[in-house]
Design an enzyme around this catalytic site. Structure first.
Site, PDB file in Angstrom:
ATOM      1  N   CYS A  53       0.394  -3.739  -4.402  1.00  0.00           N
ATOM      2  CA  CYS A  53       0.611  -2.603  -5.418  1.00  0.00           C
ATOM      3  C   CYS A  53       1.679  -2.811  -6.220  1.00  0.00           C
ATOM      4  O   CYS A  53       1.663  -2.345  -7.551  1.00  0.00           O
ATOM      5  CB  CYS A  53       0.526  -1.214  -4.767  1.00  0.00           C
ATOM      6  SG  CYS A  53       1.471  -1.284  -3.169  1.00  0.00           S
ATOM      7  N   ASP A  85       2.588   1.250   2.624  1.00  0.00           N
ATOM      8  CA  ASP A  85       2.360   2.282   3.707  1.00  0.00           C
ATOM      9  C   ASP A  85       1.406   1.211   4.494  1.00  0.00           C
ATOM     10  O   ASP A  85       1.291   1.348   6.046  1.00  0.00           O
ATOM     11  CB  ASP A  85       1.439   3.531   3.299  1.00  0.00           C
ATOM     12  CG  ASP A  85       2.496   4.511   3.238  1.00  0.00           C
ATOM     13  OD1 ASP A  85       3.706   4.333   2.766  1.00  0.00           O
ATOM     14  OD2 ASP A  85       2.327   5.570   3.096  1.00  0.00           O
ATOM     15  N   CYS A 126       2.892   2.360  -4.839  1.00  0.00           N
ATOM     16  CA  CYS A 126       2.379   2.759  -3.552  1.00  0.00           C
ATOM     17  C   CYS A 126       2.639   4.223  -3.165  1.00  0.00           C
ATOM     18  O   CYS A 126       3.652   4.858  -3.825  1.00  0.00           O
ATOM     19  CB  CYS A 126       2.943   1.810  -2.552  1.00  0.00           C
ATOM     20  SG  CYS A 126       2.025   2.119  -0.741  1.00  0.00           S
ATOM     21  N   ASP A 127       2.127   4.507  -2.162  1.00  0.00           N
ATOM     22  CA  ASP A 127       2.218   6.034  -1.898  1.00  0.00           C
ATOM     23  C   ASP A 127       3.205   7.096  -2.069  1.00  0.00           C
ATOM     24  O   ASP A 127       3.289   7.857  -2.879  1.00  0.00           O
ATOM     25  CB  ASP A 127       1.692   6.385  -0.346  1.00  0.00           C
ATOM     26  CG  ASP A 127       0.169   5.855   0.002  1.00  0.00           C
ATOM     27  OD1 ASP A 127      -0.334   5.369  -0.814  1.00  0.00           O
ATOM     28  OD2 ASP A 127      -0.262   5.988   0.831  1.00  0.00           O
ATOM     29  N   CYS A 198      -4.202   0.512  -3.439  1.00  0.00           N
ATOM     30  CA  CYS A 198      -5.437   0.847  -2.746  1.00  0.00           C
ATOM     31  C   CYS A 198      -6.304   1.693  -3.577  1.00  0.00           C
ATOM     32  O   CYS A 198      -6.086   2.802  -4.152  1.00  0.00           O
ATOM     33  CB  CYS A 198      -4.932   1.702  -1.506  1.00  0.00           C
ATOM     34  SG  CYS A 198      -4.043   0.901  -0.020  1.00  0.00           S
ATOM     35  N   GLU A 448       2.117   8.677   9.334  1.00  0.00           N
ATOM     36  CA  GLU A 448       0.675   8.438   8.938  1.00  0.00           C
ATOM     37  C   GLU A 448      -0.049   7.798  10.067  1.00  0.00           C
ATOM     38  O   GLU A 448       0.567   6.810  10.797  1.00  0.00           O
ATOM     39  CB  GLU A 448       0.317   7.742   7.768  1.00  0.00           C
ATOM     40  CG  GLU A 448       0.714   8.474   6.478  1.00  0.00           C
ATOM     41  CD  GLU A 448       0.137   7.824   5.114  1.00  0.00           C
ATOM     42  OE1 GLU A 448      -0.290   6.788   5.436  1.00  0.00           O
ATOM     43  OE2 GLU A 448       0.457   8.467   4.113  1.00  0.00           O
ATOM     44  N   SER A 474      -3.389   9.210   6.798  1.00  0.00           N
ATOM     45  CA  SER A 474      -3.268   8.535   5.433  1.00  0.00           C
ATOM     46  C   SER A 474      -4.502   9.421   4.580  1.00  0.00           C
ATOM     47  O   SER A 474      -5.156   9.711   4.911  1.00  0.00           O
ATOM     48  CB  SER A 474      -3.817   7.098   5.628  1.00  0.00           C
ATOM     49  OG  SER A 474      -4.195   6.464   4.509  1.00  0.00           O
TER      50      SER A 474
END
Length: 564
Positions: A53, A85, A126-127, A198, A448, A474
């Site tokens: 990512c 993650d 990313c997250d 993702c 998560e 997640s």
């Protein structure tokens, strides 16, 4: 030169005889007199080799610099950390994911304040990097633009699109004997064909949509896949836009308001987004001194229809949403039906409604459903409250066939114990698996648990059992999974008092989560409960556990903006 020019933060570094040493350092990096006199714009990225990512952000950071320089600013590129993650999932690394959000926000604050930057462009992938950078923008309250690095392209396997979700679920199918080693390897090898975050409507893409809904990012910038050269248009424009914001003195706290936060929650609901938005939106609000807790977020979820047919519960990925018109098309549908406040301002200098004026829906696309025919009349994520969760909890209902569940508790203190039981299929159909001591303090880190939920789903048990936790799930999780239960077990919440066999009742339609015990019984168990001694922790986790607050309020680590 105006009086305002003399008030820029960078003048503390660039002006006056006493700042000759600072200017000497800047000249050593090749800055000219003209560049020293221009506004300094921090360009923060999470670039690195911690995950696919983040890889595109090196190129994108340089393109932002071009935009800033073209608009007569002096860009200063710097990196901050990122915990990816998917790689941290299922082992001790996941304890560091949510705490990394605070570290990223803190590190951007330190660099920007430490060097006297006047404005900020923040690039995340990313997250946790997305909410972290938005938190930093609101905290600093300097003219700022957010930019998402873009999503990964979908993989192809057996003539269908797949994502990393399919790999996690394949682990469960493999453990149950449904697929062999060769098939698992084939899925693993096909799922991630490019750089980017993702591809489903997991946490990264959810928070990218939030950035547009809050007005912190350019319209259309959230869904263009990372490999597309067309992203460079948004990237360069972000650099130019931050200079326009600086000239007009438009700052993030003018954009992040109660109304824009409700817009963001509506976009999450309509897109079937990640439950993690119910953690990150309160944290962003906290930076502005706005009370917008889990209950406020889920109130919006409940009244907003789910209309985007996106994975993990649906059929499509971020690339498909982009080709259907992106977030502007989704927001236009919501605005036209009265689910958004179109008067909220944005980084373009125009309002949400003005940004969407020329958006024309594609009549042939099938990603975004008409409001008259939604996937469900309420959002893809729902809030729950009850005797098991007095502070609240969240469940992702997008794609669920049933929204009610009742069963006996099977209790695990920590994810590892539950994962071992799942791997061995040592759990009964109809049970409510309870994973506790995984909250922000108790984990610490509020992990998560995609490895566990994906294994359950891969075994074909995704809707035959329920899972309840004070930890997180997640954005790729599917199945009957309830997270963010508060108060958490480490704080003595009711989830700490549950025993094997206790009946738990979940009703997503009515928004309730109860353990079927009398108040007297719960009171007696609470009297007997004792806090668990803390386990040995590395320094960063110790510091986090000592300062973090409740998940219902964003799991934040400071009291709010210094100026109230």
């Amino acid at each position: 030169m105006t009086d305002t020019d003399h008030e820029r933060p960078s003048h503390a570094v660039t002006r006056g005889p006493a700042r000759a040493p600072q200017r000497a350092y800047l000249r050593a990096m090749g800055l000219t007199d003209a560049e020293l006199d221009r506004p300094f714009v921090g360009v923060a990225t999470t670039w690195g080799e911690t995950g696919p990512c983040h890889l595109p952000l090196a190129r994108q950071g340089e393109a932002v610099k071009r935009g800033v320089a073209a608009a007569h600013g002096t860009p200063r590129l710097f990196n901050t950390i990122a915990v990816t993650d998917g790689i941290a999932m299922g082992h001790v690394g996941m304890r560091y994911s949510l705490p990394s959000r605070e570290l990223i926000a803190d590190s951007v604050e330190m660099v920007v304040r430490g060097h006297g930057y006047d404005a900020l462009v923040a690039l995340g992938a990313c997250d946790k990097t997305l909410p972290a950078l938005m938190m930093a923008m609101v905290r600093l309250d300097l003219p700022s633009v957010f930019l998402y690095g873009g999503s990964i392209l979908p993989g192809r396997h057996r003539r269908r699109d797949i994502t990393i979700q399919d790999v996690f679920e394949a682990v469960g199918r493999h453990s149950s004997g449904e697929i062999d080693d060769a098939e698992l390897l084939a899925i693993e090898s096909a799922a991630c064909p490019s750089a980017g975050a993702c591809g489903g409507q997991f946490t990264a893409n959810t928070m990218a949509c939030v950035s547009e809904a809050l007005g912190l990012a350019l319209p259309g910038s959230a869904t263009a896949p990372a490999p597309y050269d067309s992203r460079d248009t948004f990237v360069v424009q972000s650099g130019e836009t931050v200079m326009a914001l600086l000239a007009k003195d438009i700052r993030p706290r003018a954009l992040v308001t109660r109304r824009s936060l409700e817009n963001a929650a509506a976009v999450v609901a309509a897109s079937g987004g990640s439950t993690n938005a119910a953690l990150h939106l309160p944290a962003i609000a906290h930076e502005a001194g706005i009370d917008f807790d889990l209950q406020a977020v889920t109130d919006v979820f409940r009244r907003t229809p789910h209309i985007a047919d996106l994975k993990p519960g649906g059929r499509f990925v971020a690339k498909d949403l982009h080709e259907a018109g992106g977030v502007p098309a989704l927001m236009k549908a919501l605005l036209d039906s009265g689910y958004l406040d179109g008067d909220c301002p944005t980084v373009t200098g125009r309002t949400i409604a003005e940004n969407l004026t020329d958006v024309v829906p594609d009549p042939d696309q099938t990603v975004i459903r008409p409001l008259a025919d939604p996937l469900s009349p309420s959002g893809g994520v729902m809030g729950l409250r009850g005797s098991l969760a007095p502070q609240g909890a969240v469940v992702k209902v997008a794609g669920l066939k049933q929204r009610r569940f009742r069963g006996p508790a099977v209790v695990f203190d920590g994810e590892e114990a539950c994962f071992a039981a799942v791997t061995a299929r040592a759990y009964p159909e109809g049970a409510v698996l309870v994973i506790r001591y995984e909250g922000p303090r108790g984990g610490p880190g509020m992990r998560e648990m995609l490895a566990t939920t994906a294994a359950i789903y891969g075994q074909g048990m995704g809707e035959k059992v329920a899972l309840v936790s004070d930890g997180r799930f997640s954005g790729a999780t599917r199945g009957f999974c309830i997270g963010h239960v508060g108060p958490e077990a480490a704080a003595g919440g009711p989830i700490a008092l549950i025993r094997d066999g206790d009946m738990i009742e979940i009703d997503a339609d009515s928004g309730t989560l109860d353990v079927l015990l009398s108040e007297d019984e719960l009171g007696a168990r609470a009297e007997a409960w004792r806090a668990r001694p803390p386990s040995p922790r590395m320094a960063a986790l110790w510091r986090y556990a000592e300062t973090v607050g409740d998940a219902a309020y964003g799991a934040v680590t400071h009291p709010g903006p210094a100026d109230g």
